[in-house]
Design a protein around this motif. Sequence first.
Motif, mmCIF file in Angstrom:
data_model
loop_
_atom_site.group_PDB
_atom_site.id
_atom_site.type_symbol
_atom_site.label_atom_id
_atom_site.label_comp_id
_atom_site.label_asym_id
_atom_site.label_seq_id
_atom_site.Cartn_x
_atom_site.Cartn_y
_atom_site.Cartn_z
ATOM 1 N N ALA A 45 42.309 -0.084 3.845
ATOM 2 C CA ALA A 45 43.302 -0.503 4.834
ATOM 3 C C ALA A 45 42.880 -1.803 5.517
ATOM 4 O O ALA A 45 41.701 -2.000 5.845
ATOM 5 C CB ALA A 45 43.493 0.592 5.883
ATOM 6 N N GLU A 46 43.843 -2.679 5.723
ATOM 7 C CA GLU A 46 43.550 -3.979 6.344
ATOM 8 C C GLU A 46 42.949 -3.798 7.738
ATOM 9 O O GLU A 46 42.034 -4.525 8.125
ATOM 10 C CB GLU A 46 44.837 -4.806 6.420
ATOM 11 N N THR A 47 43.453 -2.817 8.486
ATOM 12 C CA THR A 47 42.917 -2.588 9.829
ATOM 13 C C THR A 47 41.452 -2.156 9.771
ATOM 14 O O THR A 47 40.655 -2.541 10.628
ATOM 15 C CB THR A 47 43.739 -1.512 10.556
ATOM 16 N N ASP A 48 41.098 -1.363 8.742
ATOM 17 C CA ASP A 48 39.697 -0.941 8.596
ATOM 18 C C ASP A 48 38.805 -2.143 8.279
ATOM 19 O O ASP A 48 37.660 -2.222 8.758
ATOM 20 C CB ASP A 48 39.569 0.109 7.489
ATOM 21 N N ILE A 49 39.322 -3.061 7.450
ATOM 22 C CA ILE A 49 38.526 -4.257 7.121
ATOM 23 C C ILE A 49 38.316 -5.102 8.374
ATOM 24 O O ILE A 49 37.204 -5.589 8.634
ATOM 25 C CB ILE A 49 39.229 -5.088 6.021
ATOM 26 N N ARG A 50 39.358 -5.241 9.177
ATOM 27 C CA ARG A 50 39.222 -6.041 10.392
ATOM 28 C C ARG A 50 38.228 -5.411 11.372
ATOM 29 O O ARG A 50 37.441 -6.107 12.021
ATOM 30 C CB ARG A 50 40.589 -6.210 11.062
ATOM 31 N N GLN A 51 38.284 -4.101 11.485
ATOM 32 C CA GLN A 51 37.322 -3.416 12.365
ATOM 33 C C GLN A 51 35.894 -3.630 11.865
ATOM 34 O O GLN A 51 34.977 -3.848 12.662
ATOM 35 C CB GLN A 51 37.646 -1.919 12.426
ATOM 36 N N ALA A 52 35.713 -3.565 10.548
ATOM 37 C CA ALA A 52 34.376 -3.764 9.972
ATOM 38 C C ALA A 52 33.890 -5.193 10.206
ATOM 39 O O ALA A 52 32.708 -5.420 10.492
ATOM 40 C CB ALA A 52 34.408 -3.456 8.472
ATOM 41 N N LEU A 53 34.796 -6.160 10.089
ATOM 42 C CA LEU A 53 34.426 -7.553 10.341
ATOM 43 C C LEU A 53 34.008 -7.734 11.794
ATOM 44 O O LEU A 53 33.025 -8.434 12.088
ATOM 45 C CB LEU A 53 35.596 -8.485 10.016
ATOM 46 N N GLN A 54 34.705 -7.076 12.694
ATOM 47 C CA GLN A 54 34.367 -7.209 14.108
ATOM 48 C C GLN A 54 33.000 -6.602 14.413
ATOM 49 O O GLN A 54 32.311 -7.038 15.332
ATOM 50 C CB GLN A 54 35.444 -6.565 14.970
ATOM 51 N N SER A 55 32.616 -5.620 13.624
ATOM 52 C CA SER A 55 31.310 -5.006 13.833
ATOM 53 C C SER A 55 30.181 -5.779 13.143
ATOM 54 O O SER A 55 29.029 -5.369 13.198
ATOM 55 C CB SER A 55 31.320 -3.558 13.318
ATOM 56 N N GLY A 56 30.548 -6.890 12.473
ATOM 57 C CA GLY A 56 29.516 -7.758 11.902
ATOM 58 C C GLY A 56 29.389 -7.737 10.390
ATOM 59 O O GLY A 56 28.540 -8.434 9.829
ATOM 60 N N GLN A 57 30.212 -6.935 9.705
ATOM 61 C CA GLN A 57 30.139 -6.899 8.246
ATOM 62 C C GLN A 57 30.870 -8.103 7.638
ATOM 63 O O GLN A 57 31.624 -8.811 8.306
ATOM 64 C CB GLN A 57 30.760 -5.613 7.717
ATOM 65 N N SER A 58 30.651 -8.307 6.336
ATOM 66 C CA SER A 58 31.381 -9.325 5.590
ATOM 67 C C SER A 58 32.601 -8.679 4.940
ATOM 68 O O SER A 58 32.715 -7.445 4.911
ATOM 69 C CB SER A 58 30.496 -9.945 4.512
ATOM 70 N N ILE A 59 33.495 -9.495 4.388
ATOM 71 C CA ILE A 59 34.661 -8.949 3.694
ATOM 72 C C ILE A 59 34.210 -8.138 2.478
ATOM 73 O O ILE A 59 34.765 -7.067 2.187
ATOM 74 C CB ILE A 59 35.623 -10.078 3.270
ATOM 75 N N VAL A 60 33.196 -8.627 1.772
ATOM 76 C CA VAL A 60 32.683 -7.896 0.608
ATOM 77 C C VAL A 60 32.189 -6.512 1.028
ATOM 78 O O VAL A 60 32.533 -5.493 0.414
ATOM 79 C CB VAL A 60 31.530 -8.684 -0.071
ATOM 80 N N ALA B 72 33.494 -9.252 -8.439
ATOM 81 C CA ALA B 72 34.797 -8.679 -8.794
ATOM 82 C C ALA B 72 35.863 -9.079 -7.772
ATOM 83 O O ALA B 72 36.986 -9.468 -8.129
ATOM 84 C CB ALA B 72 34.696 -7.162 -8.885
ATOM 85 N N LEU B 73 35.521 -8.986 -6.482
ATOM 86 C CA LEU B 73 36.469 -9.378 -5.440
ATOM 87 C C LEU B 73 36.765 -10.874 -5.525
ATOM 88 O O LEU B 73 37.928 -11.296 -5.425
ATOM 89 C CB LEU B 73 35.896 -9.035 -4.057
ATOM 90 N N ASN B 74 35.724 -11.653 -5.737
ATOM 91 C CA ASN B 74 35.897 -13.103 -5.854
ATOM 92 C C ASN B 74 36.837 -13.452 -7.009
ATOM 93 O O ASN B 74 37.686 -14.342 -6.899
ATOM 94 C CB ASN B 74 34.530 -13.765 -6.071
ATOM 95 N N SER B 75 36.691 -12.741 -8.124
ATOM 96 C CA SER B 75 37.519 -12.991 -9.304
ATOM 97 C C SER B 75 38.999 -12.715 -9.008
ATOM 98 O O SER B 75 39.882 -13.498 -9.381
ATOM 99 C CB SER B 75 37.060 -12.125 -10.466
ATOM 100 N N VAL B 76 39.271 -11.608 -8.304
ATOM 101 C CA VAL B 76 40.651 -11.263 -7.965
ATOM 102 C C VAL B 76 41.271 -12.331 -7.069
ATOM 103 O O VAL B 76 42.403 -12.790 -7.296
ATOM 104 C CB VAL B 76 40.709 -9.893 -7.255
ATOM 105 N N LEU B 77 40.513 -12.749 -6.064
ATOM 106 C CA LEU B 77 41.035 -13.724 -5.108
ATOM 107 C C LEU B 77 41.261 -15.088 -5.759
ATOM 108 O O LEU B 77 42.237 -15.781 -5.457
ATOM 109 C CB LEU B 77 40.087 -13.853 -3.918
#
Length: 561
Positions: free
Chosen positions: A184-199, A208-213
Amino acid sequence: MRKQLMVLMGAAILAASTSGIVLPRGAYADEAVTGVNTTAQTNAEKPDTQVATIDFSTMFLNNWLSKLDVHTAEAAKLNTSDFSDLLHNGSSLATASGLALSELSSSLIEQFGIDTSNEVKQGTLTDEEAANLQQQFKEGIASWVQQSWPGTNATSYLPKDGKSIIQNRLNHIISDAATASAVAETDIRQALQSGQSIVEATGMDAQALNSVLNTLLGGDLDAAVSAGSLKVDQRDQLAISGADQIWQVIEKKGYDEQTTPWMEKYGQALLNKKLDPDMMIQAAAAFAGKDYKDITDGLAAGQSLVTASGLASSDLSAQLMDAISRDLDNEWNAGNLSAQLRDQLKKSAAEAIDKAIDLDGYGQAASGSSNHAIAEESIQALVEDSANYAEAAVTDLRQSLADDHTLVEATGKDENDLSSYLQQNAHAYIEQAVQKGWLNAADLAATESEADSLVLDAINRQGYKDQVDAKQYMANRSDRVIDDVASVSGIETADLLKNLDGGQSIAKAANQDPDSLLYNLLKKANQDINGFAAAGAISKEDAAKLKVDYGAWAVKYLSAN
């Protein structure tokens, strides 16, 4: 031969107006730089020689010529596939029409004359501009219809920048990552706010993520090449640059979206709406369990929101702030605000709330200062409004004024009745200025008062003419470009801002192609400027300068946005 007609049109018509595509330093352009066009200035520091200046007359002629096949079919009364097949195979319009050259030329000249005359009636072309266009058309039409038809090779007025394709993909990188990972996009945003990367937030392998993007970016670049808005030799270079930027973003811990000028405008507009006095009073009434009128009666008696609501200052402040904070969090979760901007807006909201709730008489009419420019704008159409009130022809009224009569004398109306009607119109304009954010609400009453004085002075002045400040008009257009774009596109300003905040170009946000948007903006400006000149509010020379300056500014602005 297939591109020869459009090349001829481009050379013959554009050269006359652009002087080799050099952006001129116009009479008023330098004085029209305001806050809202920060995006254009920031993102488009390119030499003026790269930006074409254009006017409505030129675009009108080129647009008409780009549909010359349609006009030819109408002239020849053709509606068959044979006509299209002949053009596709290289025949000229004259040959495909089956008409004699003189007959086809005369018919097209007549059609063009009718269309230019209609523009004159609408006020978008002057008689002189229409006559000049008709002369150009008469001189060139015989040659144009004898060339091979170029099909879809229409003239474009705005330079294309492939970097915007990359930026658009970066603006949506979190939602794209969410789609690719099924997180979920909201979960990714929460993780980013806690200091994680998008990966890390997606749980995907980085490659794999880089290839898709990068596949998504590649698809956008390929589509631009197919559409002709991007050159083939630029595609690979942009793909490499985009890949580097994508990799840096998905690996960055605590990544936060870029706070763009459009995002700031969207966020500020959102906050202004939440902090509107009436919204605050309604919320306070709801929190206190009181009727709205009970609160407003208390405020009218000079009480503060705290006193009128009966709540403790800290409780009222906390409840108002909680509601706004939730709304801002929802906007952040939806990707409409960066975390940085969200937090800045929360801070601003808390400061505004603490100040508002303890203010005696909150929400009552404030004694601000008059905005002279808005007051003058509110009576720009005073003669036309007076004619409407008197049910008289505007031309007759202007002639009477030219004979040294006053508006009261020219209309034959009672002075008090006429002034009251005109003042009401001025007040409506000023209230609209507040709603659109052109005028601070605190300055409303003072500005209306000045407008009232201007009306009284104007209707008793012999030989009165509508007054327009040409420099201020240019400043207004650049400052109110969002309102103008919304107006010519039939879209709400709030929706347009939200689309821009989401990373779309201004043309895409308005659901128009860039050249069509430019055409519509120039048409609107031409109508305004021609109206000013016809009313005697500006000279013909000033009108001509304004058109050149506005065309130069509009091309540069749209090219950067």
